[in-house]
Design an enzyme around this catalytic site. Structure first.
Site, mmCIF file in Angstrom:
data_model
loop_
_atom_site.group_PDB
_atom_site.id
_atom_site.type_symbol
_atom_site.label_atom_id
_atom_site.label_comp_id
_atom_site.label_asym_id
_atom_site.label_seq_id
_atom_site.Cartn_x
_atom_site.Cartn_y
_atom_site.Cartn_z
ATOM 1 N N LYS A 35 0.836 -1.210 0.000
ATOM 2 C CA LYS A 35 0.000 0.000 0.000
ATOM 3 C C LYS A 35 0.869 1.257 0.000
ATOM 4 C CE LYS A 35 -4.282 0.256 2.124
ATOM 5 N NZ LYS A 35 -5.201 0.223 3.266
ATOM 6 N N GLU A 151 -14.137 9.631 14.117
ATOM 7 C CA GLU A 151 -14.301 10.102 12.745
ATOM 8 C C GLU A 151 -15.727 9.832 12.268
ATOM 9 O OE1 GLU A 151 -12.186 11.918 10.699
ATOM 10 O OE2 GLU A 151 -14.158 11.962 9.771
ATOM 11 N N CYS A 263 -18.988 0.024 8.701
ATOM 12 C CA CYS A 263 -19.206 0.594 10.041
ATOM 13 C C CYS A 263 -20.487 0.140 10.754
ATOM 14 C CB CYS A 263 -19.169 2.112 9.956
ATOM 15 S SG CYS A 263 -17.531 2.726 9.532
ATOM 16 N N ARG A 331 -17.138 -4.329 2.093
ATOM 17 C CA ARG A 331 -17.340 -4.853 3.441
ATOM 18 C C ARG A 331 -18.828 -4.830 3.819
ATOM 19 N NH1 ARG A 331 -12.576 -1.623 6.594
ATOM 20 N NH2 ARG A 331 -13.086 -0.058 5.043
HETATM 21 N N1 LIG Z 1 -14.382 3.594 6.567
HETATM 22 C C1 LIG Z 1 -15.196 4.507 7.074
HETATM 23 O O1 LIG Z 1 -16.093 5.023 6.401
HETATM 24 C C2 LIG Z 1 -15.053 4.949 8.514
HETATM 25 C C3 LIG Z 1 -15.725 6.086 8.957
HETATM 26 C C4 LIG Z 1 -15.589 6.483 10.276
HETATM 27 C C5 LIG Z 1 -14.802 5.739 11.144
HETATM 28 N N2 LIG Z 1 -14.173 4.618 10.704
HETATM 29 C C6 LIG Z 1 -13.338 3.866 11.645
HETATM 30 O O2 LIG Z 1 -11.969 4.163 11.369
HETATM 31 C C7 LIG Z 1 -11.161 3.010 11.574
HETATM 32 C C8 LIG Z 1 -10.398 2.699 10.302
HETATM 33 O O3 LIG Z 1 -11.312 2.359 9.293
HETATM 34 P P1 LIG Z 1 -10.884 2.248 7.749
HETATM 35 O O4 LIG Z 1 -12.119 1.982 6.985
HETATM 36 O O5 LIG Z 1 -10.024 3.398 7.394
HETATM 37 O O6 LIG Z 1 -9.993 0.916 7.806
HETATM 38 P P2 LIG Z 1 -9.072 0.313 6.658
HETATM 39 O O7 LIG Z 1 -9.118 -1.149 6.829
HETATM 40 O O8 LIG Z 1 -9.407 0.919 5.345
HETATM 41 O O9 LIG Z 1 -7.616 0.850 7.056
HETATM 42 C C9 LIG Z 1 -6.901 0.423 8.170
HETATM 43 C C10 LIG Z 1 -5.423 0.449 7.819
HETATM 44 O O10 LIG Z 1 -4.663 0.188 8.988
HETATM 45 C C11 LIG Z 1 -3.517 -0.539 8.598
HETATM 46 N N3 LIG Z 1 -2.884 -1.173 9.764
HETATM 47 C C12 LIG Z 1 -3.338 -2.227 10.482
HETATM 48 N N4 LIG Z 1 -2.453 -2.504 11.467
HETATM 49 C C13 LIG Z 1 -1.454 -1.608 11.378
HETATM 50 C C14 LIG Z 1 -0.257 -1.375 12.112
HETATM 51 N N5 LIG Z 1 0.087 -2.152 13.150
HETATM 52 N N6 LIG Z 1 0.552 -0.386 11.727
HETATM 53 C C15 LIG Z 1 0.233 0.406 10.680
HETATM 54 N N7 LIG Z 1 -0.890 0.246 9.947
HETATM 55 C C16 LIG Z 1 -1.728 -0.744 10.300
HETATM 56 C C17 LIG Z 1 -4.052 -1.514 7.567
HETATM 57 O O11 LIG Z 1 -3.024 -2.049 6.755
HETATM 58 C C18 LIG Z 1 -5.029 -0.629 6.792
HETATM 59 O O12 LIG Z 1 -4.382 -0.009 5.686
HETATM 60 C C19 LIG Z 1 -12.121 1.913 12.027
HETATM 61 O O13 LIG Z 1 -12.144 1.867 13.421
HETATM 62 C C20 LIG Z 1 -13.461 2.357 11.491
HETATM 63 O O14 LIG Z 1 -14.536 1.867 12.255
HETATM 64 C C21 LIG Z 1 -14.274 4.214 9.401
#
Ligand SMILES: NC(=O)c1ccc[n+]([C@@H]2O[C@H](COP(=O)([O-])OP(=O)(O)OC[C@H]3O[C@@H](n4cnc5c(N)ncnc54)[C@H](O)[C@@H]3O)[C@@H](O)[C@H]2O)c1
Length: 432
Positions: A35, A151, A263, A331
């Site tokens: 990535k 967020e 979510c 998802r």
């Molecule tokens: N997607 C949405 O619309 C949204 C909206 C509001 C809140 N959230 C919340 O935000 C959080 C993230 O969601 P997302 O959709 O961005 O997730 P995502 O899966 O798209 O991204 C998470 C990232 O974290 C990385 N990661 C995991 N372990 C790691 C580590 N040890 N070191 C560095 N990077 C690491 C993964 O490789 C991945 O790229 C969640 O808790 C979700 O509930 C998401």
């Protein structure tokens, strides 16, 4: 300011690029090397409108950088945002916090001067307390502050949501930290966003309570739609009539498939686990989860009924497979389970989605991806409008689906029921 985002997914990358665009120096960190390499080569590894351009612009200016080196990011940043995933645990309905705690254990090693550690990931109430205890094992209290800043952006509209949020919720009682975050968010506050400060636990709960409430609104109108179908009432009239009451509001009152996405399903489940843990029966949220599960099977039965219980060898086209438009996120989308249900009964599925082919669907036999609408709809018996992408809103079905006698199941109510019937289509929709 010098800030970093650990976890460069939908939330981390959008926030990172947008904060860089506001003039901050941003480091986006991820442990997924592929990535980070892709981003360093100017390619955003997922689809979000305008994000690619924003990333390239800020990367070129030098304000936005990508790395796998977490130690560098922690050392160079004053504010560290945790944006890793918190999916549902494999063995229970609770939020899996392993990624959050793994990051915290790394971060705590590299703290050598004062850092603000902000959880943007959606985490259950008291997670901030646990994070604080974990860091205290290695570092002195005065070297860090743990803050909750949930967020609220929506995939598909993430950049707009970042730039014009309704509110920015900050959970901390540390005045110095509040001032620092307020100044980071100042450009958004100037545009009208409310900056709301509460306790850390309060901020954590606001996120879950908000998502569960929105999921409730969706499930509610979906159940009302079921009643409309039995009573010859148009659910859209009900949504408008209800929404005109300002206490209710018209948003999230559009009947459709079960709610999905990364979510709502996981957050509603995790909230009930938290409720149970604190011996509080969140019965409304529990029944919303049940209602949503029921809706999935109800819609599958509906397809079966539309096809007069003859699914074998029927050719079915899915228009859109993502859980909502303007994202490639699969998802908790309804489409994989619906498609599996139909192929198990020997249907042949073709699908087209503007965000491209999906790995989730390539594993199912008798499913063909088409890179255009025409191929997906050729000679089909049934067209299922699954996702409301713009390009599905004004189709000439007669041209697309000829020469078969086809049916249309519009799960997003994109077309006028009356007009489609007048045109002689075998048209079915939701709650009408
Ligand atoms: N997607 C949405 O619309 C949204 C909206 C509001 C809140 N959230 C919340 O935000 C959080 C993230 O969601 P997302 O959709 O961005 O997730 P995502 O899966 O798209 O991204 C998470 C990232 O974290 C990385 N990661 C995991 N372990 C790691 C580590 N040890 N070191 C560095 N990077 C690491 C993964 O490789 C991945 O790229 C969640 O808790 C979700 O509930 C998401």
């Amino acid at each position: 300011m010098k800030i970093c985002f650990i976890g460069t997914g939908y939330v981390g990358l959008v926030s990172g690029a947008c904060f860089a665009d506001l003039g901050n120096n941003v480091l986006c960190v991820d442990n997924n090397k592929e990535k980070i390499d892709s981003l360093n080569n100017g390619h955003v590894p997922f689809f979000e409108p305008e994000l690619q351009e924003l990333v390239i612009k800020n990367y070129s200016s030098g304000r936005l950088k990508f790395t796998t080196d977490l130690s560098k990011a922690v050392k160079e940043s004053d504010i560290i945002f945790i944006c890793v995933g918190t999916p549902t645990s494999k063995k229970s309905r609770s939020a899996n916090l392993q990624y959050v705690f793994a990051v915290i254990s790394q971060v705590s090693k590299y703290i050598s001067k004062f850092k603000i550690i902000v959880t943007k990931s959606t985490v259950p109430i008291t997670t901030g307390d646990k994070i604080e205890r974990l860091i205290l094992r290695k570092k002195r209290r005065k070297l860090f502050e743990v803050v909750s800043n949930p967020e609220f952006l929506r995939e598909g509209e993430a950049i707009r949501d970042f730039r014009f949020p309704d509110r920015i919720v900050v959970g901390t009682n540390n005045k110095k930290v509040i001032r620092k975050l307020q100044s980071l968010y100042e450009p958004l506050i100037k545009r009208g966003a409310q900056f709301f400060v509460t306790s850390r636990r309060g901020a954590e709960l606001i996120k879950y309570a908000s998502n569960a409430f929105l999921a409730t609104k969706i499930s509610y109108i979906n159940e009302i739609a079921n009643l409309c179908e039995k009573t010859d009432v148009n659910v859209e009239d009900i949504s408008i009539g209800m929404g005109l009451d300002q206490r209710i509001g018209g948003r999230f009152l559009r009947a459709g498939p079960a709610y999905g996405g990364s979510c709502f399903p996981k957050d509603t489940k995790a909230l009930t686990v938290t409720g149970d843990f604190f011996k509080t029966d969140l019965s409304i949220v529990k029944s919303v989860i049940r209602s949503n599960e029921k809706r999935k099977s109800l819609l599958m039965q509906r397809v079966q009924k539309i096809l007069s219980n003859k699914i074998k060898n029927k050719r079915i086209a899915f228009l859109g497979v993502t859980f909502k438009p303007n994202t490639d996120d699969m998802r908790e989308s309804l489409s994989p389970s619906m498609i599996s249900y139909l192929t198990k009964r020997k249907a042949k599925i073709s699908y087209y989605d503007p965000s491209g082919e999906k790995i989730d669907l390539s594993k199912i036999s008798n499913v063909t991806y088409c890179n255009n609408l025409k191929d997906a709809c050729k000679n089909v018996d049934l067209v299922i409008i699954h996702t409301e992408w713009e390009e599905f809103k004004a189709l000439d079905f007669n041209k697309l689906c000829k020469p078969n006698k086809f049916k249309i199941f519009d799960m997003r109510n994109l077309y006028s029921h009356k007009l489609m019937k007048q045109k002689g289509f075998h048209y079915y929709s939701i709650g009408r």
